[in-house]
Design a protein around this motif. Structure first.
Motif, short mmCIF file in Angstrom:
data_model
loop_
_atom_site.label_atom_id
_atom_site.label_comp_id
_atom_site.label_asym_id
_atom_site.label_seq_id
_atom_site.Cartn_x
_atom_site.Cartn_y
_atom_site.Cartn_z
N LEU A 84 -13.87 -54.51 -8.30
CA LEU A 84 -12.76 -54.83 -7.45
C LEU A 84 -11.82 -53.94 -7.29
CD1 LEU A 84 -11.68 -57.41 -6.23
CD2 LEU A 84 -10.58 -57.91 -8.27
N VAL A 85 -11.27 -53.14 -8.13
CA VAL A 85 -10.37 -51.91 -7.88
C VAL A 85 -10.81 -51.02 -6.90
CG1 VAL A 85 -9.28 -50.15 -9.25
CG2 VAL A 85 -9.20 -52.36 -10.08
N LEU A 113 -4.57 -46.45 2.15
CA LEU A 113 -3.97 -46.02 3.44
C LEU A 113 -2.53 -46.03 3.50
CD1 LEU A 113 -6.44 -48.60 5.56
CD2 LEU A 113 -6.72 -45.99 5.15
N SER A 114 -1.88 -46.50 2.43
CA SER A 114 -0.39 -46.43 2.27
C SER A 114 -0.04 -45.70 0.86
CB SER A 114 0.32 -47.76 2.51
OG SER A 114 -0.13 -48.55 0.99
N ALA A 115 1.32 -45.16 1.04
CA ALA A 115 1.78 -44.28 0.17
C ALA A 115 2.00 -45.03 -1.49
CB ALA A 115 3.31 -43.99 0.36
N ILE A 116 2.56 -46.37 -1.41
CA ILE A 116 2.71 -47.06 -2.31
C ILE A 116 1.41 -47.78 -2.90
CG2 ILE A 116 3.20 -49.32 -1.14
CD1 ILE A 116 4.66 -48.54 -4.63
N GLY A 117 0.56 -48.25 -1.87
CA GLY A 117 -0.88 -48.55 -2.24
C GLY A 117 -1.89 -47.36 -2.92
N PHE A 118 -1.47 -46.51 -2.40
CA PHE A 118 -2.51 -45.23 -3.28
C PHE A 118 -1.88 -45.19 -4.87
CE2 PHE A 118 -3.16 -40.96 -4.79
CZ PHE A 118 -4.29 -40.79 -4.22
N TYR A 119 -0.75 -44.88 -5.05
CA TYR A 119 -0.04 -45.00 -6.49
C TYR A 119 -0.54 -46.29 -7.41
CZ TYR A 119 2.48 -40.64 -5.31
OH TYR A 119 3.02 -39.48 -5.36
N ILE A 120 -0.17 -47.34 -6.45
CA ILE A 120 -1.10 -48.50 -7.37
C ILE A 120 -2.48 -48.70 -7.41
CG2 ILE A 120 -1.23 -51.11 -7.13
CD1 ILE A 120 1.41 -51.31 -5.48
N GLY A 121 -3.13 -48.22 -6.63
CA GLY A 121 -4.73 -48.03 -6.68
C GLY A 121 -5.23 -47.01 -7.83
N PHE A 122 -4.36 -45.87 -7.89
CA PHE A 122 -4.86 -44.90 -8.75
C PHE A 122 -4.29 -45.43 -10.06
CE2 PHE A 122 -5.47 -40.41 -9.78
CZ PHE A 122 -6.75 -40.36 -8.87
#
Length: 396
Positions: free
Chosen positions: A286-287, A296-305
């Motif tokens: 899922l992750v 695709l977004s800055a905050i999204g990248f950090y959350i995703g990582f």
């Protein structure tokens, strides 16, 4: 002693082994953020020095088959002493290289005891801690890698300011020696590992299908995860379009996620090993799927990582599983697991590079990651019933 607390000696062993884990993590990652200084000092090219970590990982892979036969002849204390002294020698030798060719071979040598250390340390904890804390102990042990990711960035940047990358290599080597000294008395009266009393040959051990089933789980899941992690930098710069100066923050976020994943995974594994495996494998799929859009977004990248780093949640349960799948040679199985995980570390980026090179784009690695995660879940389902019979018998 209560059900939730460890004795002073048990806690001390856990802390010292985690210190060894931290040292191994620092040895593996410190060259990443010092590559610019190493390039300048050795008068090499940036593409060459950027592959130093890969050579270390290659050393981990070849070290397992070379050193694995020793588990049938040496006690855990002697093995850990040998492995940590090898780590010390590899890190000190790293600090004295004068050419790129020397660095390449020394990093292979330095990586060889890495996987074996974690395999032996896991077995020491299983023999030392109460059964209901085995997963927790392995999770804390492995969290040393996450702590290394957290600290390698500020320490490397600080030392790079002084153009002295050799100092950190020597410091890691001295830390290895400290762990040897601290463990000497702690493990002096440790019970002999089960492998020493086993008459089963290596060939017979390797014929165990459950051993390879459990190993396949780790290989496939790590393939998907590492395909994304290895291409995090170009995704960060080209897809998310964030400045290169923020890349160290990515490593710190990854370190936080990695540590949390190990610790939470260990706690959950003690409650129910199989439920933890099924849930964590589904979580990873899922992750990785969501990362395709989060990037695709800055905050999204950090959350995703952060969430991607926490995919390590499965590893304590997998470590317990492979040990229980080989009751005649648990130390052998424990070490083998770390060798096969590094196969996944190597295959994932290679396949990811093929997809990107074929023109499918950087985010194609996320779809490959999802496919491998689902494959690992399928492998888990296919072997679950048979494994449950064997592991239930070994636990009781």
């Amino acid at each position: 002693m209560s059900q939730e607390t460890l004795s002073k000696s048990q806690l001390t062993i856990l802390i010292v082994l985690t210190l060894g884990s931290f040292s191994a993590g620092m040895a593996e990652f410190f060259t990443i953020w010092l590559s610019h200084t190493i390039t300048h000092d050795l008068q090499a090219s940036t593409p060459l020095t950027s592959t130093v970590t890969s050579y270390y990982a290659f050393g981990v892979m070849i070290g397992i088959p070379v050193l694995l036969p020793l588990v049938k002849y040496l006690s855990h204390q002697r093995l850990l002493t040998l492995l940590l002294f090898w780590c010390f020698a590899g890190n000190i030798a790293t600090s004295f290289v004068t050419t790129w060719e020397q660095l390449r071979w020394v990093r292979i040598f330095a990586g060889m005891p890495h996987g074996m250390f974690f395999g032996i340390a896991s077995m020491v904890l299983i023999q030392t801690l109460p059964k209901h804390r085995h997963g927790f102990g392995i999770g804390i042990l492995m969290s040393g890698i996450g702590l290394a990711l957290l600290l390698v960035v500020p320490s490397s940047i600080y030392l790079e300011h002084f153009q002295d990358w050799r100092l950190i290599a020597r410091g890691i080597g001295l830390l290895d020696l400290l762990v040897i000294v601290l463990l000497h008395d702690l493990l002096n009266e440790a019970p002999a590992p089960p492998d020493l009393h086993s008459n089963v040959s290596t060939a017979e051990i390797l014929k165990n299908p459950l051993l390879w089933w459990a190993a396949a789980l780790g290989v496939t899941l790590f393939c998907g995860r590492m395909a994304i992690i290895d291409y995090a930098e170009p995704i960060f710069l080209e897809i998310t379009q964030l400045p290169q100066q923020q890349l160290p923050l990515v490593v710190i976020v990854s370190g936080i996620g990695t540590s949390l994943g190990f610790v939470i995974g260990g706690i959950l594994a003690d409650k129910n090993m199989y439920r933890t495996l099924f849930a964590s494998f589904a979580y990873c799929a899922l992750v990785i799927l969501c990362f395709n859009w989060l990037a695709l977004s800055a905050i999204g990248f950090y959350i995703g990582f952060l969430l991607l780093g926490a995919c390590t949640v499965f590893l304590p349960a997998l470590q317990l599983l492979i040990i229980q799948c080989s009751p005649a040679a648990p130390t052998f199985a424990s070490c083998l697991n770390h060798g096969t995980l590094n196969i996944g570390n190597a295959i994932g980026p290679l396949l990811g590079g093929y997809l990107i090179g074929s023109g499918l784009g950087l985010l194609s690695v996320t779809w490959m990651g999802v496919a491998f995660s689902l494959l690992s879940l399928l492998i888990l389902v296919l072997g679950y019933k048979k494994a449950q019979k064997i592991t239930s018998a070994s636990v009781h």
